[in-house]
Design a protein around this motif. Structure first.
Motif, short mmCIF file in Angstrom:
data_model
loop_
_atom_site.label_atom_id
_atom_site.label_comp_id
_atom_site.label_asym_id
_atom_site.label_seq_id
_atom_site.Cartn_x
_atom_site.Cartn_y
_atom_site.Cartn_z
N ALA A 249 -54.69 -39.67 2.85
CA ALA A 249 -54.98 -41.10 2.61
C ALA A 249 -53.82 -41.95 3.11
O ALA A 249 -54.02 -43.02 3.70
N GLU A 250 -52.61 -41.47 2.89
CA GLU A 250 -51.43 -42.24 3.35
C GLU A 250 -51.43 -42.35 4.87
O GLU A 250 -51.14 -43.42 5.43
N ILE A 251 -51.77 -41.25 5.52
CA ILE A 251 -51.82 -41.29 7.00
C ILE A 251 -52.96 -42.20 7.44
O ILE A 251 -52.80 -43.03 8.35
N ALA A 252 -54.11 -42.05 6.77
CA ALA A 252 -55.27 -42.87 7.14
C ALA A 252 -54.94 -44.36 7.03
O ALA A 252 -55.31 -45.16 7.88
N GLU A 253 -54.20 -44.71 5.98
CA GLU A 253 -53.82 -46.12 5.80
C GLU A 253 -52.99 -46.64 6.97
O GLU A 253 -53.08 -47.79 7.36
N THR A 254 -52.18 -45.74 7.53
CA THR A 254 -51.30 -46.15 8.61
C THR A 254 -52.06 -46.37 9.91
O THR A 254 -51.69 -47.21 10.71
N VAL A 255 -53.13 -45.60 10.11
CA VAL A 255 -53.83 -45.68 11.40
C VAL A 255 -55.20 -46.34 11.29
O VAL A 255 -55.95 -46.37 12.27
N GLY A 256 -55.55 -46.82 10.12
CA GLY A 256 -56.85 -47.48 9.96
C GLY A 256 -58.02 -46.52 9.90
O GLY A 256 -59.15 -46.87 10.24
N ALA A 257 -57.77 -45.28 9.46
CA ALA A 257 -58.86 -44.31 9.32
C ALA A 257 -59.40 -44.33 7.89
O ALA A 257 -58.84 -45.00 7.03
N ASP A 258 -60.48 -43.58 7.66
CA ASP A 258 -61.14 -43.59 6.36
C ASP A 258 -61.07 -42.20 5.73
O ASP A 258 -61.72 -41.26 6.18
N VAL A 259 -60.27 -42.07 4.67
CA VAL A 259 -60.04 -40.75 4.06
C VAL A 259 -61.30 -40.19 3.41
O VAL A 259 -61.45 -38.97 3.29
N THR A 260 -62.21 -41.06 2.97
CA THR A 260 -63.41 -40.52 2.30
C THR A 260 -64.31 -39.83 3.33
O THR A 260 -64.88 -38.78 3.05
N GLN A 261 -64.40 -40.41 4.53
CA GLN A 261 -65.18 -39.75 5.58
C GLN A 261 -64.49 -38.48 6.05
O GLN A 261 -65.13 -37.46 6.31
N LEU A 262 -63.16 -38.55 6.08
CA LEU A 262 -62.39 -37.36 6.47
C LEU A 262 -62.66 -36.23 5.47
O LEU A 262 -62.91 -35.08 5.84
N ALA A 263 -62.64 -36.58 4.17
CA ALA A 263 -62.88 -35.56 3.12
C ALA A 263 -64.28 -34.98 3.26
O ALA A 263 -64.48 -33.76 3.15
N ASP A 264 -65.26 -35.85 3.51
CA ASP A 264 -66.64 -35.34 3.70
C ASP A 264 -66.67 -34.37 4.86
O ASP A 264 -67.28 -33.30 4.79
N ALA A 265 -66.02 -34.76 5.94
CA ALA A 265 -66.10 -33.95 7.16
C ALA A 265 -65.40 -32.60 6.99
O ALA A 265 -65.97 -31.56 7.33
N ILE A 266 -64.20 -32.60 6.42
CA ILE A 266 -63.54 -31.29 6.25
C ILE A 266 -64.19 -30.50 5.11
O ILE A 266 -64.19 -29.28 5.11
N GLY A 267 -64.76 -31.22 4.14
CA GLY A 267 -65.37 -30.56 2.99
C GLY A 267 -66.60 -29.74 3.35
O GLY A 267 -66.98 -28.83 2.62
N HIS A 268 -67.23 -30.06 4.49
CA HIS A 268 -68.40 -29.27 4.93
C HIS A 268 -67.99 -27.86 5.32
O HIS A 268 -68.84 -26.97 5.39
N ASP A 269 -66.73 -27.67 5.62
CA ASP A 269 -66.24 -26.32 5.92
C ASP A 269 -66.19 -25.57 4.59
O ASP A 269 -65.42 -25.93 3.69
N ALA A 270 -67.02 -24.52 4.46
CA ALA A 270 -67.12 -23.82 3.17
C ALA A 270 -65.77 -23.27 2.73
O ALA A 270 -65.52 -23.09 1.54
N ARG A 271 -64.88 -23.01 3.71
CA ARG A 271 -63.56 -22.49 3.32
C ARG A 271 -62.73 -23.56 2.63
O ARG A 271 -61.81 -23.27 1.89
N ILE A 272 -63.05 -24.83 2.90
CA ILE A 272 -62.29 -25.93 2.29
C ILE A 272 -63.03 -26.45 1.06
O ILE A 272 -62.51 -26.44 -0.03
N TYR A 456 -60.76 -53.38 -1.36
CA TYR A 456 -59.70 -52.48 -0.90
C TYR A 456 -59.94 -51.09 -1.50
O TYR A 456 -60.07 -50.97 -2.72
N GLY A 457 -59.97 -50.06 -0.68
CA GLY A 457 -59.98 -48.69 -1.19
C GLY A 457 -58.62 -48.07 -0.91
O GLY A 457 -57.77 -48.69 -0.25
N LEU A 458 -58.38 -46.86 -1.41
CA LEU A 458 -57.12 -46.17 -1.10
C LEU A 458 -57.38 -45.21 0.04
O LEU A 458 -58.24 -44.33 -0.07
N GLY A 459 -56.68 -45.42 1.14
CA GLY A 459 -56.89 -44.56 2.31
C GLY A 459 -58.13 -44.96 3.09
O GLY A 459 -58.72 -44.15 3.79
N ARG A 460 -58.54 -46.22 2.94
CA ARG A 460 -59.71 -46.71 3.69
C ARG A 460 -59.34 -47.99 4.39
O ARG A 460 -58.53 -48.76 3.90
N PRO A 461 -59.98 -48.22 5.51
CA PRO A 461 -59.62 -49.45 6.24
C PRO A 461 -60.03 -50.70 5.47
O PRO A 461 -60.98 -50.67 4.73
#
Ligand code: UDX
Length: 461
Positions: A249-272, A456-461
Protein backbone atom coordinates in the motif's frame (compact mmCIF):
# COMPACT_ATOMS: atom_id res chain seq x y z
CA UNK A 1 -15.25 -35.92 31.21
CA UNK A 2 -14.58 -33.68 34.18
CA UNK A 3 -12.54 -30.69 33.10
CA UNK A 4 -11.26 -27.56 34.78
CA UNK A 5 -10.40 -24.35 32.94
CA UNK A 6 -8.05 -21.99 34.79
CA UNK A 7 -8.44 -18.40 33.60
CA UNK A 8 -11.81 -17.17 32.33
CA UNK A 9 -10.90 -14.39 29.93
CA UNK A 10 -11.64 -14.45 26.19
CA UNK A 11 -9.94 -17.79 25.79
CA UNK A 12 -10.90 -19.56 29.02
CA UNK A 13 -14.53 -18.48 29.27
CA UNK A 14 -15.21 -19.55 25.70
CA UNK A 15 -13.30 -22.80 26.18
CA UNK A 16 -15.19 -23.68 29.37
CA UNK A 17 -18.59 -22.98 27.84
CA UNK A 18 -17.72 -24.73 24.56
CA UNK A 19 -16.48 -27.85 26.39
CA UNK A 20 -19.70 -27.95 28.44
CA UNK A 21 -21.72 -27.58 25.23
CA UNK A 22 -20.16 -30.78 23.84
CA UNK A 23 -21.08 -32.73 26.95
CA UNK A 24 -18.24 -32.32 29.43
CA UNK A 25 -18.63 -31.38 33.08
CA UNK A 26 -16.65 -28.17 33.40
CA UNK A 27 -15.54 -25.87 36.19
CA UNK A 28 -14.11 -22.50 35.17
CA UNK A 29 -11.79 -20.86 37.70
CA UNK A 30 -10.57 -17.28 37.84
CA UNK A 31 -9.28 -14.92 40.53
CA UNK A 32 -11.58 -12.11 39.31
CA UNK A 33 -14.73 -12.30 41.46
CA UNK A 34 -16.78 -9.99 39.24
CA UNK A 35 -16.03 -12.07 36.18
CA UNK A 36 -16.95 -15.27 38.00
CA UNK A 37 -20.20 -13.79 39.26
CA UNK A 38 -21.18 -12.66 35.80
CA UNK A 39 -20.28 -15.99 34.16
CA UNK A 40 -22.09 -17.94 36.92
CA UNK A 41 -25.22 -16.04 35.98
CA UNK A 42 -24.79 -16.97 32.35
CA UNK A 43 -23.66 -13.46 31.39
CA UNK A 44 -20.60 -12.96 29.23
CA UNK A 45 -18.25 -10.25 30.60
CA UNK A 46 -17.38 -9.32 26.99
CA UNK A 47 -19.10 -9.30 23.60
CA UNK A 48 -18.68 -12.58 21.78
CA UNK A 49 -21.39 -13.81 19.40
CA UNK A 50 -22.89 -17.15 20.49
CA UNK A 51 -21.22 -17.16 23.90
CA UNK A 52 -24.21 -16.02 26.01
CA UNK A 53 -26.30 -18.86 24.57
CA UNK A 54 -23.85 -21.65 25.46
CA UNK A 55 -23.05 -20.06 28.82
CA UNK A 56 -26.71 -20.02 29.77
CA UNK A 57 -27.41 -23.53 28.56
CA UNK A 58 -24.26 -24.86 30.28
CA UNK A 59 -25.05 -23.21 33.60
CA UNK A 60 -28.71 -24.26 33.46
CA UNK A 61 -27.85 -27.88 32.64
CA UNK A 62 -25.47 -28.03 35.60
CA UNK A 63 -22.57 -29.02 33.30
CA UNK A 64 -20.87 -25.67 33.71
CA UNK A 65 -19.97 -23.76 36.83
CA UNK A 66 -17.57 -20.99 37.70
CA UNK A 67 -15.68 -20.35 40.92
CA UNK A 68 -12.75 -18.46 42.40
CA UNK A 69 -11.82 -21.50 44.50
CA UNK A 70 -8.94 -23.43 42.93
CA UNK A 71 -9.70 -26.42 45.18
CA UNK A 72 -12.64 -27.14 42.87
CA UNK A 73 -10.20 -28.16 40.17
CA UNK A 74 -9.61 -31.33 42.16
CA UNK A 75 -11.08 -34.36 40.50
CA UNK A 76 -10.95 -33.00 36.96
CA UNK A 77 -9.19 -35.27 34.46
CA UNK A 78 -7.85 -32.43 32.34
CA UNK A 79 -6.98 -28.94 33.60
CA UNK A 80 -6.78 -26.34 30.84
CA UNK A 81 -4.65 -23.30 31.60
CA UNK A 82 -5.84 -20.31 29.59
CA UNK A 83 -4.61 -17.28 31.51
CA UNK A 84 -3.25 -14.16 29.81
CA UNK A 85 0.35 -13.65 28.71
CA UNK A 86 0.42 -9.88 28.12
CA UNK A 87 3.38 -7.86 26.93
CA UNK A 88 5.72 -6.92 29.80
CA UNK A 89 5.34 -3.34 30.95
CA UNK A 90 8.99 -2.47 30.37
CA UNK A 91 9.82 -4.59 27.33
CA UNK A 92 8.64 -6.70 24.41
CA UNK A 93 8.77 -10.13 26.07
CA UNK A 94 5.66 -11.93 27.33
CA UNK A 95 4.82 -11.58 31.00
CA UNK A 96 4.46 -15.12 32.38
CA UNK A 97 3.39 -14.06 35.88
CA UNK A 98 -0.17 -15.32 35.42
CA UNK A 99 0.87 -18.65 33.90
CA UNK A 100 3.27 -19.34 36.75
CA UNK A 101 0.76 -18.22 39.37
CA UNK A 102 -2.00 -20.37 37.87
CA UNK A 103 0.19 -23.47 37.74
CA UNK A 104 1.49 -22.94 41.29
CA UNK A 105 -2.05 -22.49 42.60
CA UNK A 106 -3.18 -25.63 40.78
CA UNK A 107 -0.35 -27.93 41.96
CA UNK A 108 -1.85 -28.87 45.37
CA UNK A 109 -5.02 -30.11 43.66
CA UNK A 110 -3.44 -32.30 40.99
CA UNK A 111 -3.67 -36.08 41.23
CA UNK A 112 -1.48 -38.69 39.53
CA UNK A 113 -2.76 -39.31 36.01
CA UNK A 114 -4.26 -35.81 35.63
CA UNK A 115 -3.40 -33.82 32.55
CA UNK A 116 -2.52 -30.14 32.60
CA UNK A 117 -3.12 -28.73 29.13
CA UNK A 118 -1.53 -25.32 28.53
CA UNK A 119 -3.59 -23.20 26.13
CA UNK A 120 -2.04 -19.77 26.73
CA UNK A 121 0.27 -18.40 24.05
CA UNK A 122 3.74 -18.70 25.57
CA UNK A 123 7.37 -18.27 24.54
CA UNK A 124 8.87 -21.54 23.33
CA UNK A 125 10.51 -23.32 26.27
CA UNK A 126 7.85 -22.35 28.82
CA UNK A 127 6.34 -25.85 28.94
CA UNK A 128 9.76 -27.41 29.52
CA UNK A 129 10.21 -25.02 32.47
CA UNK A 130 6.80 -25.82 33.95
CA UNK A 131 6.90 -29.59 33.40
CA UNK A 132 9.05 -30.67 36.40
CA UNK A 133 6.73 -28.98 38.90
CA UNK A 134 3.68 -30.62 37.35
CA UNK A 135 5.29 -34.01 36.88
CA UNK A 136 6.29 -34.08 40.57
CA UNK A 137 2.57 -34.51 41.35
CA UNK A 138 2.24 -37.45 38.95
CA UNK A 139 0.30 -35.32 36.44
CA UNK A 140 1.35 -34.81 32.80
CA UNK A 141 1.81 -31.46 31.06
CA UNK A 142 0.76 -31.11 27.43
CA UNK A 143 0.57 -27.96 25.29
CA UNK A 144 -2.62 -27.47 23.31
CA UNK A 145 -2.49 -24.04 21.67
CA UNK A 146 -5.66 -22.20 20.82
CA UNK A 147 -6.20 -20.56 17.43
CA UNK A 148 -9.58 -18.95 18.03
CA UNK A 149 -10.43 -15.63 16.45
CA UNK A 150 -12.42 -13.15 18.49
CA UNK A 151 -15.87 -12.79 17.02
CA UNK A 152 -15.81 -16.44 15.90
CA UNK A 153 -14.44 -17.86 19.14
CA UNK A 154 -17.27 -20.30 19.87
CA UNK A 155 -17.26 -21.77 16.39
CA UNK A 156 -13.43 -21.90 16.30
CA UNK A 157 -13.34 -23.73 19.65
CA UNK A 158 -16.00 -26.33 18.89
CA UNK A 159 -15.06 -26.81 15.24
CA UNK A 160 -11.41 -25.77 14.83
CA UNK A 161 -9.51 -26.17 11.55
CA UNK A 162 -6.84 -28.19 13.36
CA UNK A 163 -5.98 -29.45 16.82
CA UNK A 164 -2.39 -29.43 18.01
CA UNK A 165 -1.18 -31.24 21.11
CA UNK A 166 2.42 -31.12 22.28
CA UNK A 167 3.17 -34.03 24.58
CA UNK A 168 6.20 -35.00 26.65
CA UNK A 169 8.80 -36.99 24.82
CA UNK A 170 12.52 -37.23 24.27
CA UNK A 171 12.56 -34.14 22.07
CA UNK A 172 10.84 -31.70 24.41
CA UNK A 173 13.98 -29.87 25.47
CA UNK A 174 15.19 -26.84 23.55
CA UNK A 175 17.83 -27.35 20.93
CA UNK A 176 17.40 -31.11 20.56
CA UNK A 177 16.90 -30.65 16.84
CA UNK A 178 14.02 -33.11 16.83
CA UNK A 179 11.24 -30.63 16.03
CA UNK A 180 8.48 -31.98 13.85
CA UNK A 181 9.45 -35.60 14.17
CA UNK A 182 7.09 -36.13 17.07
CA UNK A 183 7.64 -37.68 20.42
CA UNK A 184 7.87 -41.23 19.20
CA UNK A 185 11.31 -40.84 17.64
CA UNK A 186 14.66 -40.35 19.26
CA UNK A 187 16.13 -42.17 22.17
CA UNK A 188 17.36 -41.37 25.60
CA UNK A 189 16.83 -42.23 29.21
CA UNK A 190 13.16 -42.43 30.07
CA UNK A 191 12.10 -42.06 26.44
CA UNK A 192 9.75 -45.00 26.48
CA UNK A 193 8.04 -43.91 29.69
CA UNK A 194 7.62 -40.42 28.26
CA UNK A 195 6.30 -41.82 25.01
CA UNK A 196 3.68 -43.87 26.82
CA UNK A 197 2.62 -40.92 28.90
CA UNK A 198 2.54 -38.76 25.80
CA UNK A 199 0.40 -41.24 23.90
CA UNK A 200 -2.01 -41.61 26.80
CA UNK A 201 -2.29 -37.84 27.12
CA UNK A 202 -2.94 -37.44 23.39
CA UNK A 203 -5.63 -40.12 23.62
CA UNK A 204 -7.39 -38.26 26.43
CA UNK A 205 -7.25 -35.00 24.45
CA UNK A 206 -8.81 -36.86 21.51
CA UNK A 207 -11.67 -37.82 23.83
CA UNK A 208 -12.04 -34.24 25.01
CA UNK A 209 -12.38 -32.98 21.43
CA UNK A 210 -14.47 -35.95 20.29
CA UNK A 211 -16.89 -34.14 17.92
CA UNK A 212 -14.07 -32.45 15.99
CA UNK A 213 -11.99 -35.64 15.96
CA UNK A 214 -14.99 -37.67 14.73
CA UNK A 215 -15.44 -35.38 11.75
CA UNK A 216 -11.81 -35.79 10.74
CA UNK A 217 -10.30 -32.51 11.93
CA UNK A 218 -6.50 -32.79 11.61
CA UNK A 219 -5.12 -33.76 15.03
CA UNK A 220 -1.41 -33.14 15.23
CA UNK A 221 0.52 -34.76 18.05
CA UNK A 222 3.97 -33.31 18.48
CA UNK A 223 6.50 -32.34 21.14
CA UNK A 224 5.99 -29.47 23.57
CA UNK A 225 8.37 -27.01 21.88
CA UNK A 226 6.80 -27.53 18.45
CA UNK A 227 3.31 -27.03 19.86
CA UNK A 228 4.36 -23.75 21.49
CA UNK A 229 6.03 -22.63 18.26
CA UNK A 230 3.04 -23.55 16.07
CA UNK A 231 0.99 -20.91 17.80
CA UNK A 232 3.49 -18.05 17.71
CA UNK A 233 4.57 -18.82 14.17
CA UNK A 234 0.93 -18.92 12.97
CA UNK A 235 0.35 -15.47 14.42
CA UNK A 236 3.70 -14.23 13.08
CA UNK A 237 2.71 -15.43 9.62
CA UNK A 238 -0.70 -13.74 9.74
CA UNK A 239 0.83 -10.47 10.96
CA UNK A 240 3.48 -10.67 8.23
CA UNK A 241 0.84 -11.23 5.58
CA UNK A 242 -1.06 -8.12 6.69
CA UNK A 243 2.09 -6.00 6.88
CA UNK A 244 3.19 -7.28 3.48
CA UNK A 245 0.07 -5.92 1.83
CA UNK A 246 0.34 -2.72 3.86
CA UNK A 247 3.93 -2.30 2.62
CA UNK A 248 2.56 -2.69 -0.92
CA UNK A 249 0.00 0.00 0.00
CA UNK A 250 2.87 2.37 0.79
CA UNK A 251 4.42 1.71 -2.61
CA UNK A 252 1.03 2.01 -4.31
CA UNK A 253 0.52 5.41 -2.68
CA UNK A 254 3.80 6.59 -4.15
CA UNK A 255 3.03 5.56 -7.71
CA UNK A 256 -0.74 6.04 -7.82
CA UNK A 257 -1.56 2.32 -7.91
CA UNK A 258 -4.45 0.57 -6.16
CA UNK A 259 -3.49 -1.93 -3.45
CA UNK A 260 -6.96 -3.49 -3.29
CA UNK A 261 -6.79 -4.49 -6.95
CA UNK A 262 -3.23 -5.66 -6.41
CA UNK A 263 -4.41 -7.85 -3.50
CA UNK A 264 -7.23 -9.30 -5.61
CA UNK A 265 -4.83 -10.06 -8.42
CA UNK A 266 -2.13 -11.75 -6.34
CA UNK A 267 -4.77 -13.39 -4.14
CA UNK A 268 -6.02 -15.45 -7.10
CA UNK A 269 -2.76 -17.35 -6.89
CA UNK A 270 -3.75 -20.26 -4.63
CA UNK A 271 -0.25 -20.26 -3.17
CA UNK A 272 -0.84 -16.71 -1.90
CA UNK A 273 -4.59 -16.55 -1.23
CA UNK A 274 -6.69 -13.41 -0.72
CA UNK A 275 -7.42 -13.80 3.00
CA UNK A 276 -5.43 -11.53 5.34
CA UNK A 277 -4.45 -9.31 2.42
CA UNK A 278 -6.77 -6.56 3.62
CA UNK A 279 -4.72 -3.36 3.46
CA UNK A 280 -5.71 -0.55 5.79
CA UNK A 281 -4.78 0.73 9.23
CA UNK A 282 -3.37 -2.67 10.15
CA UNK A 283 -3.65 -5.23 12.88
CA UNK A 284 -4.30 -4.78 16.57
CA UNK A 285 -5.96 -6.72 19.35
CA UNK A 286 -4.79 -8.76 22.29
CA UNK A 287 -2.82 -11.27 20.21
CA UNK A 288 -0.98 -10.38 17.00
CA UNK A 289 0.91 -7.25 18.20
CA UNK A 290 2.12 -8.67 21.50
CA UNK A 291 2.73 -12.14 20.10
CA UNK A 292 5.12 -10.98 17.36
CA UNK A 293 6.98 -8.82 19.89
CA UNK A 294 7.24 -11.68 22.38
CA UNK A 295 8.42 -14.01 19.61
CA UNK A 296 11.16 -11.58 18.56
CA UNK A 297 12.19 -11.14 22.22
CA UNK A 298 12.33 -14.91 22.77
CA UNK A 299 14.35 -15.41 19.59
CA UNK A 300 16.86 -12.86 20.90
CA UNK A 301 17.13 -14.78 24.18
CA UNK A 302 17.79 -17.94 22.18
CA UNK A 303 20.55 -16.22 20.21
CA UNK A 304 18.37 -16.39 17.08
CA UNK A 305 17.28 -12.80 16.90
CA UNK A 306 18.20 -12.48 13.24
CA UNK A 307 15.88 -15.35 12.26
CA UNK A 308 12.82 -13.25 13.01
CA UNK A 309 14.28 -9.74 12.82
CA UNK A 310 11.73 -9.12 10.02
CA UNK A 311 9.04 -9.11 12.71
CA UNK A 312 10.37 -5.73 13.90
CA UNK A 313 9.71 -4.47 10.37
CA UNK A 314 6.26 -6.09 10.36
CA UNK A 315 5.49 -4.17 13.55
CA UNK A 316 6.91 -0.90 12.19
CA UNK A 317 4.94 -1.12 8.91
CA UNK A 318 1.81 -1.84 10.91
CA UNK A 319 2.21 1.21 13.14
CA UNK A 320 3.03 3.47 10.15
CA UNK A 321 -0.41 2.78 8.66
CA UNK A 322 -2.14 4.38 11.62
CA UNK A 323 -0.03 7.49 11.08
CA UNK A 324 -0.94 7.43 7.41
CA UNK A 325 -4.66 7.45 8.22
CA UNK A 326 -4.15 10.43 10.52
CA UNK A 327 -2.11 12.16 7.83
CA UNK A 328 -4.94 11.70 5.31
CA UNK A 329 -7.43 13.31 7.68
CA UNK A 330 -5.11 16.26 8.27
CA UNK A 331 -4.50 16.59 4.54
CA UNK A 332 -8.20 16.29 3.74
CA UNK A 333 -8.92 19.10 6.18
CA UNK A 334 -6.39 21.40 4.57
CA UNK A 335 -3.43 20.76 6.85
CA UNK A 336 -4.95 21.68 10.21
CA UNK A 337 -7.49 19.79 12.31
CA UNK A 338 -7.63 22.13 15.30
CA UNK A 339 -11.28 22.63 16.25
CA UNK A 340 -12.49 20.51 13.32
CA UNK A 341 -15.12 17.90 14.06
CA UNK A 342 -13.90 14.45 13.05
CA UNK A 343 -16.24 11.46 13.33
CA UNK A 344 -14.51 8.12 13.87
CA UNK A 345 -16.55 5.08 12.83
CA UNK A 346 -15.29 2.22 14.98
CA UNK A 347 -13.37 1.70 18.20
CA UNK A 348 -12.96 -2.09 18.42
CA UNK A 349 -9.79 -3.58 16.95
CA UNK A 350 -11.99 -5.47 14.50
CA UNK A 351 -15.69 -6.06 13.87
CA UNK A 352 -17.74 -8.59 15.93
CA UNK A 353 -15.75 -7.67 19.03
CA UNK A 354 -15.84 -5.12 21.85
CA UNK A 355 -12.11 -5.60 22.39
CA UNK A 356 -10.12 -2.38 22.25
CA UNK A 357 -6.73 -3.81 23.22
CA UNK A 358 -4.13 -2.21 20.96
CA UNK A 359 -6.96 -1.07 18.70
CA UNK A 360 -5.69 0.74 15.59
CA UNK A 361 -9.11 2.43 15.42
CA UNK A 362 -8.80 4.06 18.83
CA UNK A 363 -5.16 4.89 18.22
CA UNK A 364 -6.20 6.94 15.17
CA UNK A 365 -8.94 8.65 17.21
CA UNK A 366 -6.57 9.48 20.08
CA UNK A 367 -3.89 10.84 17.72
CA UNK A 368 -6.42 13.10 16.00
CA UNK A 369 -7.59 14.36 19.38
CA UNK A 370 -3.94 14.99 20.27
CA UNK A 371 -3.66 17.17 17.16
CA UNK A 372 -6.53 19.33 18.37
CA UNK A 373 -9.49 17.82 16.52
CA UNK A 374 -12.88 17.55 18.17
CA UNK A 375 -13.22 13.76 17.90
CA UNK A 376 -16.51 11.85 18.15
CA UNK A 377 -16.32 8.07 18.22
CA UNK A 378 -19.11 5.60 17.60
CA UNK A 379 -19.07 1.78 17.63
CA UNK A 380 -21.84 -0.84 17.88
CA UNK A 381 -20.23 -2.69 20.81
CA UNK A 382 -17.01 -1.15 22.09
CA UNK A 383 -18.05 2.29 23.39
CA UNK A 384 -18.08 1.35 27.07
CA UNK A 385 -14.59 -0.15 26.92
CA UNK A 386 -13.30 2.75 24.83
CA UNK A 387 -14.75 5.35 27.19
CA UNK A 388 -13.02 3.76 30.17
CA UNK A 389 -9.67 3.72 28.37
CA UNK A 390 -9.93 7.14 26.66
CA UNK A 391 -12.39 9.39 28.48
CA UNK A 392 -11.04 12.44 26.61
CA UNK A 393 -12.92 11.42 23.44
CA UNK A 394 -16.61 12.07 22.82
CA UNK A 395 -18.73 8.94 22.40
CA UNK A 396 -22.09 8.76 20.64
CA UNK A 397 -24.20 5.62 20.31
CA UNK A 398 -26.33 6.63 17.38
CA UNK A 399 -24.52 6.60 14.05
CA UNK A 400 -26.48 9.47 12.53
CA UNK A 401 -25.93 11.62 15.61
CA UNK A 402 -22.21 10.86 15.40
CA UNK A 403 -22.09 11.89 11.74
CA UNK A 404 -24.04 15.10 12.20
CA UNK A 405 -21.97 18.22 11.40
CA UNK A 406 -18.72 16.29 10.94
CA UNK A 407 -16.02 18.04 8.93
CA UNK A 408 -14.45 14.68 8.08
CA UNK A 409 -15.35 11.03 8.66
CA UNK A 410 -12.83 8.22 9.25
CA UNK A 411 -13.91 4.58 9.00
CA UNK A 412 -11.54 2.51 11.12
CA UNK A 413 -13.44 -0.70 12.03
CA UNK A 414 -15.25 -2.44 9.20
CA UNK A 415 -18.50 -3.29 10.99
CA UNK A 416 -21.32 -4.21 8.56
CA UNK A 417 -23.16 -1.23 10.06
CA UNK A 418 -20.60 1.02 8.34
CA UNK A 419 -19.47 -1.10 5.43
CA UNK A 420 -22.89 -1.98 4.07
CA UNK A 421 -25.52 0.01 5.87
CA UNK A 422 -24.49 3.64 5.47
CA UNK A 423 -25.96 5.30 2.43
CA UNK A 424 -23.42 7.82 1.12
CA UNK A 425 -26.28 10.13 0.10
CA UNK A 426 -27.87 10.03 3.55
CA UNK A 427 -24.50 10.51 5.26
CA UNK A 428 -23.78 13.49 2.99
CA UNK A 429 -27.01 15.12 4.16
CA UNK A 430 -25.83 14.93 7.79
CA UNK A 431 -22.21 16.10 7.67
CA UNK A 432 -20.70 19.57 7.35
CA UNK A 433 -17.87 18.40 5.09
CA UNK A 434 -18.03 15.45 2.69
CA UNK A 435 -14.57 13.99 3.32
CA UNK A 436 -14.31 10.27 4.03
CA UNK A 437 -11.13 8.38 4.90
CA UNK A 438 -11.69 4.64 4.48
CA UNK A 439 -9.15 3.14 6.88
CA UNK A 440 -10.21 -0.41 6.01
CA UNK A 441 -10.71 -0.09 2.24
CA UNK A 442 -14.19 -1.51 2.69
CA UNK A 443 -16.36 1.11 0.97
CA UNK A 444 -17.12 1.48 -2.71
CA UNK A 445 -15.20 4.63 -3.73
CA UNK A 446 -17.34 5.12 -6.86
CA UNK A 447 -20.59 5.14 -4.87
CA UNK A 448 -19.21 7.61 -2.32
CA UNK A 449 -17.73 9.88 -4.96
CA UNK A 450 -21.01 9.79 -6.89
CA UNK A 451 -22.74 11.07 -3.76
CA UNK A 452 -20.37 14.03 -3.65
CA UNK A 453 -17.77 12.75 -1.20
CA UNK A 454 -14.03 13.22 -1.42
CA UNK A 455 -12.91 9.64 -0.82
CA UNK A 456 -9.46 8.62 0.45
CA UNK A 457 -8.46 4.96 0.82
CA UNK A 458 -5.15 3.62 2.12
CA UNK A 459 -2.95 2.53 -0.76
CA UNK A 460 -5.49 3.70 -3.34
CA UNK A 461 -5.32 6.55 -5.77
C1 UDX B 1 -5.70 -13.67 15.90
C2 UDX B 1 -5.51 -14.96 15.09
O1 UDX B 1 -6.22 -14.84 13.86
C3 UDX B 1 -6.01 -16.15 15.89
O2 UDX B 1 -5.77 -17.36 15.16
C4 UDX B 1 -5.28 -16.20 17.21
O3 UDX B 1 -5.77 -17.26 18.00
C5 UDX B 1 -5.43 -14.89 17.95
O4 UDX B 1 -5.01 -13.80 17.13
P1 UDX B 1 -7.76 -12.11 16.49
O5 UDX B 1 -6.82 -11.29 17.31
O6 UDX B 1 -9.10 -12.45 17.05
O7 UDX B 1 -7.08 -13.51 16.10
O8 UDX B 1 -8.00 -11.29 15.15
P2 UDX B 1 -7.79 -11.48 13.57
O9 UDX B 1 -9.08 -11.79 12.95
O10 UDX B 1 -6.65 -12.35 13.29
O11 UDX B 1 -7.42 -9.97 13.19
C6 UDX B 1 -6.28 -9.34 13.76
C7 UDX B 1 -6.14 -7.93 13.30
O12 UDX B 1 -5.70 -7.91 11.94
C8 UDX B 1 -7.40 -7.08 13.35
O13 UDX B 1 -7.07 -5.80 13.86
C9 UDX B 1 -7.82 -6.99 11.90
O14 UDX B 1 -8.54 -5.81 11.64
C10 UDX B 1 -6.48 -7.00 11.19
N1 UDX B 1 -6.53 -7.47 9.81
C11 UDX B 1 -6.97 -8.73 9.54
C12 UDX B 1 -6.12 -6.64 8.77
O15 UDX B 1 -5.71 -5.50 9.00
N2 UDX B 1 -6.16 -7.10 7.49
C13 UDX B 1 -6.59 -8.35 7.18
O16 UDX B 1 -6.60 -8.69 6.00
C14 UDX B 1 -7.02 -9.20 8.23
Amino acid sequence: MKLSVIGCGYLGAVHAAAMASIGHEVVGIDVDERKIESLSNGRSPFFEPGLPEILTSGVESGNLRFTTDMAEAKGARVHFVGVGTPQQKDGYAADLTYVNAAVDALLPYLSPGDIVAGKSTVPVGTAADLAPRIEATGATLVWNPEFLREGFAVQDTIDPDRLVVGVPGPSTGLGTGDEGSGPSTGSGTGATGDEDRGERAAEILREVYHPAVAKGTPFIVTDLATAELVKVSANAFLATKISFINAMAEIAETVGADVTQLADAIGHDARIGRRFLGAGIGFGGGCLPKDIRAFAARAEELGRGESVSFLREVDAINLRRRERAVHLVVDGLGGNVVGKKVTVLGAAFKPHSDDIRDSPALDVAVRLKGLGADVTVTDPEAIENARRAHPQLTYVDDRDDALRDADAVVLVTEWDEYRREISPEHAASLVAGTIIIDGRNCLDPAAWRAAGWIYYGLGRP
